[in-house]
Motif scaffolding. Structure first.
Motif: not given
Length: 206
Positions: A3-18
């Motif tokens: 659960h704690d890994m979910k938010a930072p992974l979404m942030a990493i993927g989202g910013f890298a994609n942007q």
């Protein structure tokens, strides 16, 4: 932890994609960022599997056709099978009764079993998905044409975190078992006479 890994992974993927979208197509850093996005998505999928396995399972059954679920899921799996050079075949009993099933959950079961079967089968082979009525149960079978399951691994197949794949979480079949048992059924496997393995899902017909 998952659960704690979910938010930072979404942030990493989202910013890298942007950032990737703002780079020119020929920029060498774009390819690196695309790899970051792909690998982050893979980790997000693993985390989702962990969360699904850890949560109490609540199903929402409705009257539904198992054959229709099979056809829908096989269609979803066809591009992956085609890429691997594996043909997907079906042999569906037309007189199956409607069953009380949680559609999305059973689709998850079928997709997991079919994907595993495709991965186990060499190019040029096929995977067969069968349904038929057996007494007061409906049987769903997924047969591959791979090298089978080693004897020392057979007792651990449905255990969480057990996997013979380098990139696997070992939760796929554990989740399959959990979903099937929540429907009052059971899942097992047996070696085929020639080669490969057949996974069998038994579901109550009433």
């Amino acid at each position: 932890i998952a659960h704690d890994m979910k938010a930072p992974l979404m942030a990493i993927g989202g910013f890298a994609n942007q950032v990737s979208r703002k780079l020119r197509q020929e920029d060498p850093n774009r390819k690196k960022l695309e790899i970051v996005v792909q690998e982050t998505a893979r980790l997000e999928s693993m985390v989702k599997q962990m969360l699904d396995f850890g949560r109490p399972l609540e199903i929402q059954p409705t009257e539904i056709s198992l054959n229709e679920l099979v056809m829908k899921t096989v269609k979803v799996a066809e591009p992956v099978a085609r890429k691997s050079g594996v043909e997907l075949k079906t042999d569906l009993e037309p007189s199956l009764p409607l069953l009380l099933l949680d559609g999305p959950r059973i689709e998850q079961v079928i997709l997991n079993l079919v994907t595993n079967a495709v991965q186990a089968s060499p190019a040029g082979e096929h995977v067969l998905v069968r349904t038929h009525l057996e007494s007061d149960e409906v049987l769903l079978e997924v047969a591959d044409r791979g090298c089978g399951i080693m004897e020392e691994h057979r007792d651990n197949v449905f255990h969480p975190f057990f996997s013979t794949k380098k990139a696997g979480t070992g939760l796929g079949l554990g989740i399959v078992k959990k979903i099937v048992e929540a429907h009052g059924g059971d899942v097992s496997f047996q070696s085929n006479p020639e080669k490969g393995v057949t996974f069998s899902v038994r579901l109550p017909s009433q």
